[in-house]
Design an enzyme around this catalytic site. Structure first.
Site, PDB file in Angstrom:
ATOM      1  N   HIS A  55      50.778  50.437   2.802  1.00  0.00           N
ATOM      2  CA  HIS A  55      50.531  51.717   2.127  1.00  0.00           C
ATOM      3  C   HIS A  55      49.443  51.597   1.054  1.00  0.00           C
ATOM      4  O   HIS A  55      49.538  52.217  -0.005  1.00  0.00           O
ATOM      5  CB  HIS A  55      51.816  52.266   1.492  1.00  0.00           C
ATOM      6  N   ASN A  70      58.824  58.565   4.297  1.00  0.00           N
ATOM      7  CA  ASN A  70      57.654  58.742   5.158  1.00  0.00           C
ATOM      8  C   ASN A  70      57.615  60.179   5.665  1.00  0.00           C
ATOM      9  O   ASN A  70      58.531  60.953   5.414  1.00  0.00           O
ATOM     10  CB  ASN A  70      57.741  57.792   6.366  1.00  0.00           C
TER      11      ASN A  70
END
Ligand code: HEM
Length: 503
Positions: free
Chosen positions: A63, A136
């Site tokens: 990420h 997510n």
């Protein structure tokens, strides 16, 4: 800070060193005459070079590329029958929030629109400490045991020899990990290429526990539904945008907020009675599964609105540190092994990435006061003064309250310590929910795009044996899906190998 980032009319402040001492020049080093050497005593120049050399902190191991903004969460429904969390105690209450969105596999600078799940991380600055929900844009995940996470991520990143990403490596892992297919089906649909971060949903993904004031427990799932509506790029549009604007998603969020077009999400909760978990048809703690809405209908409980851009990207977004372990009273974990693994991982990685006292940085600092017995360490600037440094003590140090703030828990059967799969529920298998998604949730266009995206990805240097193994797994999801993929890959005439069928 002014909204206008252009030249300003008023006189700017004098440049200083980091010690606050006025600097002599923004342009010239200190030399012996115009043609002479630079002097060691030019500590201002040396300090500038030293600071520059140390500008980077390690990027997030996953990420890494992302962006974010601040806003608020407003509660719109009474949830006190299920949780005693203070910030969820009164309808209408607003809690300040930081949101960070991200791609998973790419590094800093990677194009925003590549096919990937998107991170949807939230930090709620509540009156009982920071609550982080680190989810997510998908309700499920690729693996269900934390010991497979590192291998999964390695397969998505770069090859050890070439330093290149590899579709072969990705499909090798997926086709050997049948539990990943549900998430792969979502990833390969157009949801894998959201148009913007504003046009996607966010999910807590895991099952969590909520506990009310009487100590009653329920299991819950969080769904943040975009008020902007779901919009995705096709594979071709996403690819074109890589070249046109690699920072497209970061720019879009910033510009929308700058124009006061504040993105919003509706929080819907699924709530499962505590006792249902043991006999529910799916293992409700398996991160590769959803809870079908007809079993546990979502209930709208609030709004998330993002209304302020960061003033400094590094200080407020790059140094932001989220941790699934940050849960406030009234909210707890579940037996989901992935979640339990994550409770350790994030604080540990922040200690490495940012530093021992990262929680003291303004963006991470709880707004509710900190009274801990941890002390010292590099770069500490907040301290407890002369507070006693050990507990128990006779000198007024903080005292834990085990009755009010007991750890949330559940009964665990006595069993041998072992490395084994979680208990199997009646309808648990790795294909049923992916098949339902393909047949009953996706439109004909969605299915066509899914197949095109899978074929495009699997045709990109994936070895024949890996293609065959993957097709054999898709056949167990849905025969029509598998046949259409196989035909387009030129595998139609070949029967799936027996050992793959047996997976
Ligand atoms: C055992 C499984 C997992 C492990 C060990 C793990 C570990 C990590 C690590 C080490 C980071 C980097 C954090 C940083 O440097 O700031 C990270 C970031 C992140 N992870 Fe995971 N992860 C796991 C599963 C998941 C799952 C299942 C989700 C979503 C449902 C998720 C969502 C995120 C998000 C959104 C970020 C970025 C947070 C931010 O914006 O700073 N991870 N993860």
């Amino acid at each position: 800070m002014s909204d206008d980032h252009g030249p300003r009319a008023e006189r700017p402040p004098v440049t200083t060193t980091d010690a606050g001492i006025p600097a002599a020049s923004d342009e010239h080093s200190l030399t012996v005459g115009p043609g002479g050497p630079i002097l060691l005593q030019d500590h201002y120049l040396i300090q500038k070079m030293q600071a520059f050399n140390r500008e980077r902190v390690p990027e997030r191991v996953v990420h890494a590329k992302g962006g974010g903004a601040f806003g608020y969460f407003q509660l719109t429904a009474d949830v006190t029958p299920w949780t005693k969390a203070a910030f969820l105690g009164q309808v209408g209450t607003r809690t300040r929030v930081l949101a960070r969105f991200s791609t998973v596999a790419g590094e800093q600078g990677y194009p925003d629109t590549d096919r990937d799940p998107r991170g949807f991380a939230l930090k709620f600055y509540t009156e009982e400490g920071n609550y982080d929900l680190v989810g997510n844009n998908t309700p499920v995940f690729f693996v269900r045991d934390p010991s497979k996470f590192q291998d999964f991520i390695h397969s998505q990143k770069r090859m050890p020899d070439t330093g290149l990403r590899s579709s072969n490596m990705q499909w090798d892992f997926w086709s050997l990990s049948p539990e990943s297919l549900h998430q792969v089906a979502i990833l390969m649909s157009d949801r894998g290429t959201p148009r913007t971060w504003r046009h996607m949903n966010g999910y807590g993904s895991h099952t969590f526990m909520w506990i009310n004031a009487e100590g009653k427990r329920v299991w819950v799932k969080y769904h943040f539904k975009t008020e902007q509506g779901i919009q995705n790029f096709t594979a071709a549009e996403a690819k074109a945008m890589r070249a046109e604007d690699p920072d497209y998603h970061r720019r879009d969020l910033h510009q929308a907020i700058e124009k006061k077009s504040y993105p919003a999400w509706r929080l819907e909760m699924q709530i499962m009675p505590f006792e249902d978990a043991a006999t529910y048809r799916f293992n409700p703690f398996d991160l590769t599964k959803v809870w079908p809405h007809r079993d546990y209908p979502p209930i709208t409980v609030g709004w998330l609105v993002l209304d302020r851009n960061p003033e400094n990207f590094f200080a407020e977004i790059e140094q932001a540190a989220f941790s699934p372990a940050n849960m406030v009273p009234g909210i707890g974990p579940s037996p989901d092994r992935m979640l339990l693994g994550r409770l350790f991982s994030y604080h540990d990685t922040h200690l490495h990435r940012i530093g021992t006292n990262y929680e003291q940085l303004p963006v991470n600092r709880p707004r509710s006061g900190v009274h801990s017995y941890n002390k010292d360490g590099a770069m500490r600037y907040a301290d407890g003064g002369h507070q006693p440094v050990y507990a128990p003590n006779s000198y007024g140090g903080p005292q834990a309250d085990p009755l009010r703030f007991a750890d949330p828990g559940w009964l665990v059967e006595t069993a041998e310590i072992a490395r084994s799969a979680s208990a199997h529920h009646t309808e648990d298998d790795d294909f049923i929910q992916a098949g339902h998604l393909y047949r009953d949730v996706m439109s004909a266009t969605d299915r066509r795009h899914l197949i095109g995206n899978i074929v495009g990805h699997m045709a990109d240097g994936v070895e024949r044996c890996v293609q065959e193994r993957a097709v054999a797994l898709w056949r167990r999801v849905d025969p029509d899906l598998a046949t259409r993929i196989a035909e387009r890959l030129g595998l139609a005439a070949r029967r799936a190998p027996v050992e793959a069928d047996a997976l």
